[in-house]
Scaffold this motif. Structure first.
Motif, PDB file in Angstrom:
ATOM      1  N   VAL A 279     -38.360  52.641  14.190  1.00  0.00           N
ATOM      2  CA  VAL A 279     -38.644  53.803  12.936  1.00  0.00           C
ATOM      3  C   VAL A 279     -40.138  53.885  12.672  1.00  0.00           C
ATOM      4  N   ASN A 280     -40.878  52.082  13.059  1.00  0.00           N
ATOM      5  CA  ASN A 280     -42.470  53.168  12.517  1.00  0.00           C
ATOM      6  C   ASN A 280     -43.022  53.863  13.899  1.00  0.00           C
ATOM      7  N   LEU A 281     -42.600  54.101  14.823  1.00  0.00           N
ATOM      8  CA  LEU A 281     -43.061  54.491  16.234  1.00  0.00           C
ATOM      9  C   LEU A 281     -42.841  56.240  15.848  1.00  0.00           C
ATOM     10  N   ARG A 282     -41.898  56.574  15.306  1.00  0.00           N
ATOM     11  CA  ARG A 282     -40.997  57.577  15.828  1.00  0.00           C
ATOM     12  C   ARG A 282     -41.814  58.341  14.708  1.00  0.00           C
ATOM     13  N   LYS A 283     -42.617  57.930  13.638  1.00  0.00           N
ATOM     14  CA  LYS A 283     -43.090  59.120  12.873  1.00  0.00           C
ATOM     15  C   LYS A 283     -44.171  59.663  13.172  1.00  0.00           C
ATOM     16  N   LYS A 284     -44.861  58.769  14.244  1.00  0.00           N
ATOM     17  CA  LYS A 284     -46.293  59.505  14.847  1.00  0.00           C
ATOM     18  C   LYS A 284     -45.850  60.419  16.040  1.00  0.00           C
ATOM     19  N   GLU A 285     -44.816  59.175  16.618  1.00  0.00           N
ATOM     20  CA  GLU A 285     -44.139  60.076  17.923  1.00  0.00           C
ATOM     21  C   GLU A 285     -43.534  60.622  18.180  1.00  0.00           C
TER      22      GLU A 285
ATOM     23  N   ALA B 271     -33.122  46.421   9.153  1.00  0.00           N
ATOM     24  CA  ALA B 271     -34.064  46.926   9.024  1.00  0.00           C
ATOM     25  C   ALA B 271     -34.519  47.604   7.643  1.00  0.00           C
ATOM     26  N   GLU B 272     -33.151  47.881   7.011  1.00  0.00           N
ATOM     27  CA  GLU B 272     -33.277  48.035   5.110  1.00  0.00           C
ATOM     28  C   GLU B 272     -34.024  46.915   4.764  1.00  0.00           C
ATOM     29  N   LEU B 273     -34.011  45.766   5.046  1.00  0.00           N
ATOM     30  CA  LEU B 273     -33.930  44.910   3.943  1.00  0.00           C
ATOM     31  C   LEU B 273     -35.715  44.591   4.302  1.00  0.00           C
ATOM     32  N   ILE B 274     -36.113  44.576   5.381  1.00  0.00           N
ATOM     33  CA  ILE B 274     -37.686  44.606   5.341  1.00  0.00           C
ATOM     34  C   ILE B 274     -38.495  45.814   5.484  1.00  0.00           C
ATOM     35  N   PHE B 275     -37.851  47.028   5.579  1.00  0.00           N
ATOM     36  CA  PHE B 275     -38.621  48.386   5.181  1.00  0.00           C
ATOM     37  C   PHE B 275     -38.230  48.426   3.153  1.00  0.00           C
ATOM     38  N   ASP B 276     -37.158  47.790   2.966  1.00  0.00           N
ATOM     39  CA  ASP B 276     -37.335  47.933   1.314  1.00  0.00           C
ATOM     40  C   ASP B 276     -36.707  49.352   0.908  1.00  0.00           C
ATOM     41  N   SER B 277     -35.965  49.871   2.481  1.00  0.00           N
ATOM     42  CA  SER B 277     -35.558  51.120   2.057  1.00  0.00           C
ATOM     43  C   SER B 277     -34.355  51.892   2.653  1.00  0.00           C
ATOM     44  N   ARG B 278     -34.193  52.501   2.779  1.00  0.00           N
ATOM     45  CA  ARG B 278     -32.263  53.192   3.680  1.00  0.00           C
ATOM     46  C   ARG B 278     -33.186  53.783   4.683  1.00  0.00           C
ATOM     47  N   LEU B 279     -33.194  53.641   6.013  1.00  0.00           N
ATOM     48  CA  LEU B 279     -33.557  54.564   7.393  1.00  0.00           C
ATOM     49  C   LEU B 279     -32.922  55.908   7.173  1.00  0.00           C
ATOM     50  N   GLU B 280     -33.585  56.368   7.268  1.00  0.00           N
ATOM     51  CA  GLU B 280     -33.170  58.301   8.133  1.00  0.00           C
ATOM     52  C   GLU B 280     -32.954  58.315   9.273  1.00  0.00           C
ATOM     53  N   ALA B 281     -31.603  59.072   9.822  1.00  0.00           N
ATOM     54  CA  ALA B 281     -31.413  59.662  10.536  1.00  0.00           C
ATOM     55  C   ALA B 281     -30.904  58.752  11.658  1.00  0.00           C
ATOM     56  N   THR B 282     -30.862  57.290  11.749  1.00  0.00           N
ATOM     57  CA  THR B 282     -30.523  56.035  11.977  1.00  0.00           C
ATOM     58  C   THR B 282     -28.463  55.746  11.887  1.00  0.00           C
ATOM     59  N   ALA B 283     -28.054  55.708  13.067  1.00  0.00           N
ATOM     60  CA  ALA B 283     -26.314  55.033  13.311  1.00  0.00           C
ATOM     61  C   ALA B 283     -26.168  54.463  13.967  1.00  0.00           C
ATOM     62  N   ALA B 284     -25.367  53.120  13.629  1.00  0.00           N
ATOM     63  CA  ALA B 284     -24.510  52.871  14.479  1.00  0.00           C
ATOM     64  C   ALA B 284     -23.381  52.810  14.740  1.00  0.00           C
ATOM     65  N   VAL B 285     -23.364  52.847  16.010  1.00  0.00           N
ATOM     66  CA  VAL B 285     -21.947  52.924  17.071  1.00  0.00           C
ATOM     67  C   VAL B 285     -20.812  51.605  17.548  1.00  0.00           C
ATOM     68  N   SER B 286     -19.850  51.351  15.951  1.00  0.00           N
ATOM     69  CA  SER B 286     -19.273  49.767  16.956  1.00  0.00           C
ATOM     70  C   SER B 286     -18.180  50.406  17.603  1.00  0.00           C
ATOM     71  N   ILE B 287     -18.405  49.593  18.959  1.00  0.00           N
ATOM     72  CA  ILE B 287     -17.611  49.277  19.710  1.00  0.00           C
ATOM     73  C   ILE B 287     -16.378  48.356  19.747  1.00  0.00           C
ATOM     74  N   ASP B 288     -15.226  48.981  19.393  1.00  0.00           N
ATOM     75  CA  ASP B 288     -13.710  48.017  19.932  1.00  0.00           C
ATOM     76  C   ASP B 288     -13.581  48.302  20.952  1.00  0.00           C
ATOM     77  N   LEU B 289     -13.073  46.878  21.879  1.00  0.00           N
ATOM     78  CA  LEU B 289     -12.671  47.064  23.080  1.00  0.00           C
ATOM     79  C   LEU B 289     -11.459  47.636  23.679  1.00  0.00           C
ATOM     80  N   LYS B 290     -10.714  46.887  22.405  1.00  0.00           N
ATOM     81  CA  LYS B 290      -9.293  47.783  22.320  1.00  0.00           C
ATOM     82  C   LYS B 290      -9.119  49.674  22.293  1.00  0.00           C
ATOM     83  N   GLU B 291     -10.019  49.746  21.759  1.00  0.00           N
ATOM     84  CA  GLU B 291      -9.697  51.803  21.811  1.00  0.00           C
ATOM     85  C   GLU B 291     -10.220  52.267  23.006  1.00  0.00           C
TER      86      GLU B 291
END
Lengths: 138, 138
Positions: A101-107, A20-40
């Motif tokens: 990412v687009n919607l939350r700018k206005k919604e 998404a950052e590649l497509i928007f050509d900018s960093r996404l603010e207030a966006t995070a990924a959580v990686s779930i490792d099933l061994k944890e």
């Protein structure tokens, strides 16, 4: 701004954000990924999701996007559901993230935004040969 | 066996395959990812997709899954559409890939399989708070 947390197996969420950052050509603010490792341990994983939420929280609601209904990332995320505060949508794809990412700018109504993204996600899946037929018909 | 090629921006397709392999706990046969770098020449990218198709082709049809309708990976993939031989679905998510891998074990009609996966993908996107409401109603 509504925060976005993508909870998935492995690196899927991080790559979605990268794309998404590649497509928007900018960093996404207030966006995070959580990686779930099933061994944890489940409690460790729950804490990771909680940290992800805290990291993007601007007190305007959180949208959690997960990779697959019935999988551990979804099941863990469901326990964070909170009316008016946290929504969870499973089956994330790239168009849904872009739309969010687009919607939350206005919604700023979280539930309304979540319903729009669910519908948009479904619409974003299309079989090319059927589109071609539809065009010929029309 | 129907071959599967995932054509996306960057590493998204590779990560989808990694995630599916994690879930199945085995390597996926006849499945490839093609990474589209927007800085590369269109003809180079088309050749990469063609190589991806050739690499998984077992003469029983090819299903191409792309990340987003209207994006370059989708647009390039559409030029490979071939009735009865190559189908393209855009908006790939994890449930669609898992379903495709399971379905092709018993399904050898490419168009029918593609229609099933399109429908399944749409169904796989769900908003948790609405599911909960539905359960309460039921």
């Amino acid at each position: 701004m509504i925060g976005i947390v993508i909870v998935t197996h492995g690196q899927f969420g991080n790559i979605l954000i990268d794309t998404a950052e590649l497509i928007f050509d900018s960093r996404l603010e207030a966006t995070a990924a959580v990686s779930i490792d099933l061994k944890e341990h489940v409690e460790t994983l729950r804490k990771k999701i909680n940290s992800g939420i805290k990291g993007v929280n601007q007190n305007e609601g959180i949208l959690i996007l997960t990779d697959m209904f019935g999988g551990t990332p979804s099941n863990l995320s469901y326990s964070f559901l909170e009316e008016g505060k946290i929504e969870v949508i499973s089956g994330v794809n790239l168009p849904m993230l872009i739309k969010a990412v687009n919607l939350r700018k206005k919604e700023n109504d979280l539930h309304s935004m979540a319903k729009t993204i669910e519908a948009y996600g479904k619409k974003s899946i299309s079989l090319a040969s059927e589109l071609v037929k539809g065009n010929k018909r029309g």
